[in-house]
Design a protein around this motif. Structure first.
Motif, PDB file in Angstrom:
ATOM      1  N   LYS A  30       0.834  -1.213   0.000  1.00 13.69           N
ATOM      2  CA  LYS A  30       0.000   0.000   0.000  1.00 13.69           C
ATOM      3  C   LYS A  30       0.868   1.263   0.000  1.00 13.69           C
ATOM      4  O   LYS A  30       0.617   2.198  -0.775  1.00 13.69           O
ATOM      5  CB  LYS A  30      -0.915   0.009   1.222  1.00 13.69           C
ATOM      6  N   LEU A  31       1.878   1.300   0.845  1.00 11.12           N
ATOM      7  CA  LEU A  31       2.714   2.499   0.946  1.00 11.12           C
ATOM      8  C   LEU A  31       3.592   2.705  -0.286  1.00 11.12           C
ATOM      9  O   LEU A  31       3.870   3.844  -0.659  1.00 11.12           O
ATOM     10  CB  LEU A  31       3.545   2.458   2.228  1.00 11.12           C
ATOM     11  N   ARG A  32       3.995   1.614  -0.937  1.00  8.48           N
ATOM     12  CA  ARG A  32       4.753   1.756  -2.190  1.00  8.48           C
ATOM     13  C   ARG A  32       3.928   2.461  -3.256  1.00  8.48           C
ATOM     14  O   ARG A  32       4.449   3.155  -4.114  1.00  8.48           O
ATOM     15  CB  ARG A  32       5.183   0.390  -2.714  1.00  8.48           C
ATOM     16  N   ARG A  33       2.612   2.235  -3.203  1.00 13.23           N
ATOM     17  CA  ARG A  33       1.702   2.886  -4.163  1.00 13.23           C
ATOM     18  C   ARG A  33       1.264   4.265  -3.688  1.00 13.23           C
ATOM     19  O   ARG A  33       0.390   4.874  -4.286  1.00 13.23           O
ATOM     20  CB  ARG A  33       0.463   2.004  -4.370  1.00 13.23           C
ATOM     21  N   ARG A  34       1.847   4.704  -2.578  1.00 12.29           N
ATOM     22  CA  ARG A  34       1.528   6.010  -1.977  1.00 12.29           C
ATOM     23  C   ARG A  34       0.058   6.102  -1.574  1.00 12.29           C
ATOM     24  O   ARG A  34      -0.574   7.142  -1.705  1.00 12.29           O
ATOM     25  CB  ARG A  34       1.920   7.150  -2.905  1.00 12.29           C
ATOM     26  N   THR A  81      -6.836 -11.630   1.318  1.00 16.13           N
ATOM     27  CA  THR A  81      -7.890 -11.220   2.246  1.00 16.13           C
ATOM     28  C   THR A  81      -7.531  -9.912   2.938  1.00 16.13           C
ATOM     29  O   THR A  81      -8.353  -8.985   3.027  1.00 16.13           O
ATOM     30  CB  THR A  81      -8.130 -12.324   3.304  1.00 16.13           C
ATOM     31  N   LEU A  82      -6.293  -9.817   3.415  1.00 17.53           N
ATOM     32  CA  LEU A  82      -5.849  -8.586   4.083  1.00 17.53           C
ATOM     33  C   LEU A  82      -5.801  -7.411   3.103  1.00 17.53           C
ATOM     34  O   LEU A  82      -6.172  -6.285   3.454  1.00 17.53           O
ATOM     35  CB  LEU A  82      -4.482  -8.801   4.735  1.00 17.53           C
ATOM     36  N   MET A  83      -5.373  -7.661   1.871  1.00 15.87           N
ATOM     37  CA  MET A  83      -5.295  -6.585   0.875  1.00 15.87           C
ATOM     38  C   MET A  83      -6.678  -6.079   0.499  1.00 15.87           C
ATOM     39  O   MET A  83      -6.885  -4.867   0.348  1.00 15.87           O
ATOM     40  CB  MET A  83      -4.531  -7.056  -0.369  1.00 15.87           C
ATOM     41  N   ALA A  86      -7.655  -3.857   3.237  1.00 11.95           N
ATOM     42  CA  ALA A  86      -6.911  -2.586   3.184  1.00 11.95           C
ATOM     43  C   ALA A  86      -7.437  -1.658   2.100  1.00 11.95           C
ATOM     44  O   ALA A  86      -7.388  -0.434   2.244  1.00 11.95           O
ATOM     45  CB  ALA A  86      -5.426  -2.869   2.958  1.00 11.95           C
ATOM     46  N   ASN A  87      -7.959  -2.224   1.027  1.00 16.20           N
ATOM     47  CA  ASN A  87      -8.489  -1.411  -0.076  1.00 16.20           C
ATOM     48  C   ASN A  87      -9.934  -0.983   0.137  1.00 16.20           C
ATOM     49  O   ASN A  87     -10.484  -0.255  -0.679  1.00 16.20           O
ATOM     50  CB  ASN A  87      -8.366  -2.177  -1.396  1.00 16.20           C
ATOM     51  N   ALA A  89     -13.226   0.830   2.255  1.00 15.42           N
ATOM     52  CA  ALA A  89     -13.445   2.130   2.905  1.00 15.42           C
ATOM     53  C   ALA A  89     -13.100   2.084   4.386  1.00 15.42           C
ATOM     54  O   ALA A  89     -12.685   3.092   4.967  1.00 15.42           O
ATOM     55  CB  ALA A  89     -14.898   2.562   2.722  1.00 15.42           C
ATOM     56  N   GLY A  90     -13.237   0.924   5.017  1.00 18.87           N
ATOM     57  CA  GLY A  90     -12.943   0.793   6.447  1.00 18.87           C
ATOM     58  C   GLY A  90     -11.464   0.598   6.754  1.00 18.87           C
ATOM     59  O   GLY A  90     -11.064   0.627   7.903  1.00 18.87           O
ATOM     60  N   GLY A  91     -10.648   0.390   5.733  1.00 18.94           N
ATOM     61  CA  GLY A  91      -9.224   0.197   5.935  1.00 18.94           C
ATOM     62  C   GLY A  91      -8.870  -1.224   6.317  1.00 18.94           C
ATOM     63  O   GLY A  91      -9.727  -2.107   6.372  1.00 18.94           O
ATOM     64  N   LEU A  92      -7.596  -1.438   6.562  1.00 18.57           N
ATOM     65  CA  LEU A  92      -7.071  -2.757   6.890  1.00 18.57           C
ATOM     66  C   LEU A  92      -7.541  -3.182   8.267  1.00 18.57           C
ATOM     67  O   LEU A  92      -7.236  -2.543   9.266  1.00 18.57           O
ATOM     68  CB  LEU A  92      -5.534  -2.731   6.837  1.00 18.57           C
ATOM     69  N   GLN A  93      -8.320  -4.257   8.306  1.00 22.00           N
ATOM     70  CA  GLN A  93      -8.782  -4.864   9.556  1.00 22.00           C
ATOM     71  C   GLN A  93      -8.005  -6.159   9.714  1.00 22.00           C
ATOM     72  O   GLN A  93      -8.124  -7.049   8.874  1.00 22.00           O
ATOM     73  CB  GLN A  93     -10.280  -5.183   9.487  1.00 22.00           C
ATOM     74  N   PHE A  94      -7.197  -6.260  10.778  1.00 24.76           N
ATOM     75  CA  PHE A  94      -6.435  -7.488  10.951  1.00 24.76           C
ATOM     76  C   PHE A  94      -7.379  -8.649  11.200  1.00 24.76           C
ATOM     77  O   PHE A  94      -8.305  -8.563  12.001  1.00 24.76           O
ATOM     78  CB  PHE A  94      -5.439  -7.388  12.114  1.00 24.76           C
ATOM     79  N   SER A  95      -7.150  -9.746  10.492  1.00 25.63           N
ATOM     80  CA  SER A  95      -7.923 -10.972  10.687  1.00 25.63           C
ATOM     81  C   SER A  95      -6.950 -12.137  10.745  1.00 25.63           C
ATOM     82  O   SER A  95      -5.869 -12.088  10.160  1.00 25.63           O
ATOM     83  CB  SER A  95      -8.931 -11.169   9.553  1.00 25.63           C
TER      84      SER A  95
END
Length: 111
Positions: A30-34, A81-83, A86-87, A89-95
């Protein structure tokens, strides 16, 4: 038990090495894609339970501290699943890692 250290505030979040490795892959992508995003997890009972969130953005200070010296194998389904999370509206929810479906045929017992 590994740790994700965030920002100058000294926020430290404990994860087992396998979980931390999967989070590292997703957060780094995610951060690499800014792309900025919210990350939410459930606190352990020792940390008072409840949930916490942090905002990841370009320039966020992040350290991944692994307890073991060997990199765990990656589970492509878990990363996906994590990606997807992260994409959203609620953001990355750890599962937790999804349990792999059995490939055994019905009626047969795995050996």
């Amino acid at each position: 038990m590994g740790s994700l250290l965030y920002g100058n505030s000294g926020t430290e979040i404990g994860f087992d090495d396998r979980s931390l490795m999967h989070l590292q892959v997703v957060i780094t992508a995610k951060l690499r894609r800014r792309e900025s995003f919210l990350f939410t997890w459930t606190n352990s009972a020792e940390s008072g339970s409840g949930r916490s969130s942090i905002w990841f953005a370009q320039g966020s200070a992040i350290v991944y501290r692994f307890a073991g010296s060997r990199a765990p194998s990656l589970n492509r389904d878990w990363i996906e699943t994590l990606m997807l999370s992260a994409n959203s509206a609620g953001g990355l929810q750890f599962s937790s890692e999804p349990i792999a479906e059995s490939t055994a045929l019905p009626g047969l017992r795995p050996t």
